[in-house]
Design an enzyme around this catalytic site. Structure first.
Site, PDB file in Angstrom:
ATOM      1  N   ASP A  58      53.825  32.008  27.443  1.00  0.00           N
ATOM      2  CA  ASP A  58      52.844  32.041  26.373  1.00  0.00           C
ATOM      3  C   ASP A  58      51.534  32.554  26.973  1.00  0.00           C
ATOM      4  OD1 ASP A  58      51.450  31.344  23.929  1.00  0.00           O
ATOM      5  OD2 ASP A  58      50.651  29.651  25.080  1.00  0.00           O
TER       6      ASP A  58
ATOM      7  N   ASP B 216      47.752  32.396  25.296  1.00  0.00           N
ATOM      8  CA  ASP B 216      46.555  31.572  25.085  1.00  0.00           C
ATOM      9  C   ASP B 216      46.847  30.096  25.371  1.00  0.00           C
ATOM     10  OD1 ASP B 216      45.298  33.920  24.238  1.00  0.00           O
ATOM     11  OD2 ASP B 216      45.864  33.589  22.153  1.00  0.00           O
TER      12      ASP B 216
ATOM     13  N   TYR C  62      41.420  32.484  18.288  1.00  0.00           N
ATOM     14  CA  TYR C  62      41.605  33.911  17.977  1.00  0.00           C
ATOM     15  C   TYR C  62      40.938  34.826  18.999  1.00  0.00           C
ATOM     16  CZ  TYR C  62      43.395  31.956  13.682  1.00  0.00           C
ATOM     17  OH  TYR C  62      44.125  31.235  12.782  1.00  0.00           O
TER      18      TYR C  62
ATOM     19  N   SER D 202      53.527  36.202  22.812  1.00  0.00           N
ATOM     20  CA  SER D 202      52.307  35.618  22.252  1.00  0.00           C
ATOM     21  C   SER D 202      52.254  35.764  20.732  1.00  0.00           C
ATOM     22  CB  SER D 202      51.102  36.327  22.887  1.00  0.00           C
ATOM     23  OG  SER D 202      49.893  35.776  22.431  1.00  0.00           O
TER      24      SER D 202
ATOM     25  N   GLN E 132      50.098  36.318  17.661  1.00  0.00           N
ATOM     26  CA  GLN E 132      48.750  36.857  17.418  1.00  0.00           C
ATOM     27  C   GLN E 132      48.545  37.037  15.917  1.00  0.00           C
ATOM     28  OE1 GLN E 132      46.260  37.158  19.541  1.00  0.00           O
ATOM     29  NE2 GLN E 132      47.540  36.279  21.154  1.00  0.00           N
TER      30      GLN E 132
ATOM     31  N   ARG F 107      57.668  35.253  15.123  1.00  0.00           N
ATOM     32  CA  ARG F 107      56.619  34.244  15.303  1.00  0.00           C
ATOM     33  C   ARG F 107      57.230  32.950  15.842  1.00  0.00           C
ATOM     34  NH1 ARG F 107      51.493  32.629  14.272  1.00  0.00           N
ATOM     35  NH2 ARG F 107      51.210  30.515  13.513  1.00  0.00           N
TER      36      ARG F 107
END
Ligand SMILES: [Mg+2]
Ligand SMILES: [Zn+2]
Length: 190
Positions: free
Chosen positions: A8, A10, A19, A50, A52, A106
């Site tokens: 992953d 973030d 964000y 990731s 986003q 996702r």
């Protein structure tokens, strides 16, 4: 076939900021560069996966995501570390236009891991997913990978939600060291 570590982004590689998309806001989590280098040296195929959804929500563009990834790659390269493949999901059900489609990528869906496996000849059953959220762990389990939750980012909050089959480490460096020291490195597979 290759053995991958799916990372992953973030909250796992870089400090979690809502964000994140601007290069000037990017900040490695302490030890992350060394962690990636250790995984490289051990022979893992290191793949970032990731979510986003900021793209779908109109907060930033796919070009912003890719510019940031080029920046991260350059920073890593300057320290002798390398991400072998970058995957991200720009979709979200509440998003705009074509980004609102119900996607299979996702997290917690395993689409990015499965696509990476097809593209790069990865053995998912011999691979590991590392992330800070339950969604990362869910994607890893659905793809048939071993899973490690890190306590950085949202990890300290999500730790109580994961089952005992998921290993928990303080951060990405501890996770990488654990993998390398477990002897389950690609060079020793056969
Ligand atoms: Mg995260
Ligand atoms: Zn998607």
């Amino acid at each position: 076939m290759r053995r991958a570590v799916f990372l992953d982004r973030d909250g796992t590689i870089n400090v979690e900021k809502d964000y994140l998309h601007r290069i000037q806001d990017f900040e490695f989590i302490s030890g992350a560069v060394e962690a990636v280098r250790l995984l490289n040296e051990a022979g893992f195929f290191v793949t970032v996966v990731s979510n986003q959804s900021g793209v779908a929500r109109g907060y930033y563009t796919e070009e912003d995501v890719e510019m940031l990834h080029r920046h991260i790659a350059a920073e890593l390269e300057a320290s002798g570390a390398r991400i072998d493949a970058w995957m991200y999901c720009p979709h979200h059900p509440d998003g705009k236009g074509s980004y609102a489609l119900p996607c299979k990528c996702r997290k917690p869906l395993p689409g990015m891991l499965k696509e990476a496996a097809l593209l790069h000849d990865i053995d998912l059953a011999a691979s590991i997913m590392i992330g800070d959220k339950l969604a990362d762990i869910g994607a890893g389990i659905s793809a048939g990978c071993r899973t490690i939750l890190v306590r950085t980012g949202y990890g300290a909050d999500h730790e109580k939600l994961v089952s005992a089959s998921t290993q928990v480490c303080d951060d990405i460096l501890a996770a990488a060291k654990s993998l390398v020291q477990s002897g389950l490195t690609p060079g020793r597979l056969s």
